[in-house]
Design a protein around this motif. Structure first.
Motif, short mmCIF file in Angstrom:
data_model
loop_
_atom_site.label_atom_id
_atom_site.label_comp_id
_atom_site.label_asym_id
_atom_site.label_seq_id
_atom_site.Cartn_x
_atom_site.Cartn_y
_atom_site.Cartn_z
N ALA A 105 -59.90 11.20 10.10
CA ALA A 105 -60.17 10.12 11.04
C ALA A 105 -61.60 9.65 10.81
O ALA A 105 -62.54 10.45 10.84
CB ALA A 105 -60.01 10.60 12.49
N THR A 106 -61.77 8.38 10.54
CA THR A 106 -63.08 7.83 10.22
C THR A 106 -64.06 8.01 11.39
O THR A 106 -63.71 7.76 12.54
CB THR A 106 -62.97 6.33 9.89
N VAL A 107 -65.25 8.45 11.06
CA VAL A 107 -66.28 8.63 12.09
C VAL A 107 -66.77 7.27 12.56
O VAL A 107 -67.07 6.37 11.76
CB VAL A 107 -67.46 9.46 11.54
N SER A 108 -66.87 7.10 13.88
CA SER A 108 -67.45 5.89 14.44
C SER A 108 -68.45 6.28 15.52
O SER A 108 -68.32 7.32 16.17
CB SER A 108 -66.37 4.98 15.03
N HIS A 140 -72.12 0.48 -5.66
CA HIS A 140 -70.77 1.04 -5.70
C HIS A 140 -70.72 2.18 -4.69
O HIS A 140 -71.42 3.18 -4.83
CB HIS A 140 -70.43 1.54 -7.10
N MET A 141 -69.88 2.04 -3.67
CA MET A 141 -69.76 3.05 -2.62
C MET A 141 -68.71 4.08 -3.00
O MET A 141 -67.60 3.73 -3.39
CB MET A 141 -69.35 2.36 -1.31
N VAL A 142 -69.09 5.36 -2.87
CA VAL A 142 -68.14 6.46 -3.08
C VAL A 142 -68.13 7.29 -1.81
O VAL A 142 -69.13 7.92 -1.45
CB VAL A 142 -68.54 7.33 -4.29
N THR A 143 -67.00 7.27 -1.11
CA THR A 143 -66.88 8.00 0.13
C THR A 143 -65.40 8.22 0.42
O THR A 143 -64.54 7.77 -0.35
CB THR A 143 -67.55 7.23 1.29
N ALA A 144 -65.11 8.89 1.52
CA ALA A 144 -63.74 9.05 1.99
C ALA A 144 -63.66 8.58 3.42
O ALA A 144 -64.50 8.98 4.26
CB ALA A 144 -63.28 10.51 1.88
N VAL A 145 -62.72 7.71 3.72
CA VAL A 145 -62.50 7.25 5.08
C VAL A 145 -61.05 7.51 5.45
O VAL A 145 -60.19 7.74 4.59
CB VAL A 145 -62.82 5.74 5.23
N GLY A 146 -60.77 7.47 6.74
CA GLY A 146 -59.41 7.69 7.19
C GLY A 146 -58.54 6.46 6.98
O GLY A 146 -59.03 5.32 6.86
N ASP A 147 -57.25 6.70 6.96
CA ASP A 147 -56.28 5.60 6.88
C ASP A 147 -56.04 5.10 8.31
O ASP A 147 -54.97 5.28 8.89
CB ASP A 147 -54.99 6.10 6.23
N PHE A 180 -71.19 7.05 22.22
CA PHE A 180 -70.12 8.03 22.10
C PHE A 180 -69.54 7.97 20.69
O PHE A 180 -69.35 6.91 20.12
CB PHE A 180 -69.03 7.85 23.17
N ASP A 181 -69.33 9.18 20.13
CA ASP A 181 -68.91 9.33 18.74
C ASP A 181 -67.50 9.91 18.68
O ASP A 181 -67.12 10.72 19.54
CB ASP A 181 -69.86 10.28 17.98
N ASP A 182 -66.77 9.53 17.66
CA ASP A 182 -65.49 10.17 17.40
C ASP A 182 -65.22 10.17 15.90
O ASP A 182 -65.97 9.61 15.12
CB ASP A 182 -64.35 9.51 18.18
N ILE A 185 -69.85 5.46 7.99
CA ILE A 185 -69.58 5.49 9.43
C ILE A 185 -69.39 4.05 9.91
O ILE A 185 -69.98 3.12 9.35
CB ILE A 185 -70.76 6.15 10.17
N LEU A 186 -68.60 3.87 10.94
CA LEU A 186 -68.50 2.56 11.59
C LEU A 186 -69.43 2.56 12.80
O LEU A 186 -69.24 3.32 13.74
CB LEU A 186 -67.06 2.27 12.03
#
Length: 510
Positions: A125-128, A90-97, A142-144, A41-42
């Motif tokens: 879409a990456t969660v922030s 080593h981070m394994v995740t999926a983020v948005g482009d 606020f989250d998106d 998350i950002l």
């Protein structure tokens, strides 16, 4: 106690199941390879000044933003805490482009986390999470971003990346906060891979979802543990510990885990493992607005300890010390190896003199706190000592441990004891979260200290009965209680020392 591979026998002799700066430093420099799988998350912190209300909505404050700060949140925060403690992460995740995804990756790389195995997906879409802060108070969050499970293509790429990242790994940390990425297909794949996985630590909002994966350790918080048990835990901290202890089998069964560590925020944490006595840690409380990410720090330090071969009780104490450091800072904070080494180093001069201790006890008593007192040589701290000290603390509010001086140990235990000098023995004891104060006495018994301090409860561990203790009449004379707790045999310390000496002589490890 087992001496772990990778920790030299001489250092294990000094610390036993306690932590010294030297042992902590070696642990952090070992560079264990840890893979973190989960929701990255950002975190965004918008800080400014608030001195007026909005004219359009009179109840809404206006914040003039003066500063923006960015940090990896969720599994990303666990990863950066691991890296700060010396792990090869080593981070394994999926983020948005997208911009948020790019910023997460930039922040991870800038904090020594490897991102070679991160999947960048056009379908996400990456969660922030953005927090607006004024006067050190969070006014709004606020989250998106997308919280859906990945599609077949994204999941396949994620699992391929995970298999590559796990090569020669010492530990896998799974962080499931319900923000997508870790769907049913990932859980099924991990269950299939489980026989070949290393140490597996799970930090999840719902540990039941991962039962088929059989994690080694799970770290739910109090609310999450209550959800598993389908009850609301008692509010009183002692009652919560007792309740969790009674339901340990149900928790472990629901999670499919060997050990359960329930974090209790300002009340510390509770370790429940097999049929071992419950082990509790005590926290240094901080304001709620300073607790963001403290659970991630706890999980990271716990993993570093376990991956480095420390006993689980010692690893939990390490985790509590790390969490105590970060909760006293605003924002999404990180605990470093240097900070923990320094913290354990401060215990080198931990012993308090009798006069100062008498003043301290008087302050505790005037505040209505129940004082518990125990004593011993504690030459090499072993799991029996730790269990009985933990139980002793739960008999009151403040635990004082009186340690025999070196000459006293020599008289009581023989010419080759103590192995560790009194300064080292006191510092190892003081590093335990259950111990509030340590003092040293020269006599063979603490009778004079007991007359001076008049603690509410006097406790001994071992195969004693109150009637066998020469101190008992003194304590009862002023109205105190005498308690004998679990058996802590002297031969366990002696046997451990002999095994360590034998190991040192042969140049091996056990």
């Amino acid at each position: 106690m087992e001496i772990s591979a990778g920790i030299p026998p001489d250092e294990a002799t000094r610390g036993g199941e306690g932590l010294t700066p030297e042992l902590a430093g070696r642990l952090f420099r070992a560079g264990s390879k840890v893979v973190v799988l989960g929701d990255a998350i950002l975190d965004v912190w918008l800080s400014g000044q608030c001195d007026r209300l909005c004219r359009e909505a009179p109840a809404a404050p206006v914040v003039d933003v003066r500063q923006q700060a960015f940090a990896p949140g969720g599994a990303g925060n666990t990863a950066v805490n691991l890296a700060a403690l010396g792990a090869d992460v080593h981070m394994v995740t999926a983020v948005g482009d997208d911009l948020a995804g790019a910023m997460v990756l930039e922040e991870l790389r800038g904090r020594n986390v490897r991102t070679d195995h991160v999947v960048v997906s056009e379908n996400r879409a990456t969660v922030s999470k953005r927090r607006v802060v004024a006067a050190d108070q969070v006014l709004l969050r606020f989250d998106d971003g997308d919280r859906h499970d990945g599609d077949d293509g994204e999941t396949a790429r994620l699992l391929d990346a995970l298999r590559v990242a796990l090569d020669a790994a010492d530990a896998l940390v799974v962080c499931d906060y319900g923000n997508g990425v870790l769907g049913p297909r990932v859980r099924r794949a991990l269950a299939d891979l489980r026989p070949g996985l290393p140490l597996l630590v799970l930090d999840a909002h719902d540990v039941r979802r991962w039962r088929s994966v059989s994690p080694d350790v799970v770290t739910p918080n109090a609310a999450e543990a209550g959800a598993v048990l389908q009850v609301r835990l008692p509010q009183d901290s002692d009652a919560r510990v007792e309740f969790l202890d009674r339901h340990r089998e149900q928790l472990a069964e629901a999670a499919g885990a060997d050990s359960v560590v329930v974090t209790l925020d300002r009340d510390g944490a509770v370790l429940l493992t097999g049929d071992q006595p419950v082990h509790r840690t005590w926290a240094r409380p901080a304001p709620d607005n300073h607790t963001s990410g403290a659970g991630d720090t706890f999980t990271a330090a716990l993993t570093v300890g376990l991956a480095g071969g420390l006993p689980v009780t010692t690893s939990v104490e390490l985790a509590q010390a790390a969490a105590d450091i970060v909760v006293h800072r605003p924002g999404t904070a990180v605990c470093t190896a240097a900070e923990l080494e320094q913290r354990f180093g401060t215990f080198h001069d931990a012993a308090v003199g009798p006069e100062q201790l008498a003043r301290i006890v008087a302050e505790h008593r005037s505040a209505g706190r129940r004082v518990v007192f125990t004593n011993g040589c504690f030459d090499v701290l072993h799991r029996g000592h730790v269990a009985y000290l933990n139980e002793a603390k739960r008999l009151g509010d403040v635990l004082i441990v009186a340690v025999n001086a070196d000459e006293s140990v020599h008289r009581l235990k023989g010419p080759d004891r103590p192995v560790n000098n009194v300064r080292d023995r006191a510092s190892v004891l003081a590093a335990l979260s259950c111990v509030d104060h340590v003092t040293v006495f020269d006599q063979d018994t603490p009778v004079e200290l007991l007359r001076e301090l008049r603690p509410d409860v006097y406790v001994k561990g071992g195969d004693y009965t109150p009637e066998m203790l020469s101190e008992a009449p003194v304590v009862r004379a002023y109205g105190g209680q005498v308690r004998a707790l679990g058996y802590v045999p002297d031969h366990s310390t002696s046997a451990m020392i002999e095994r360590i000496r034998s190991t040192v002589a042969t140049g091996g490890t056990t």
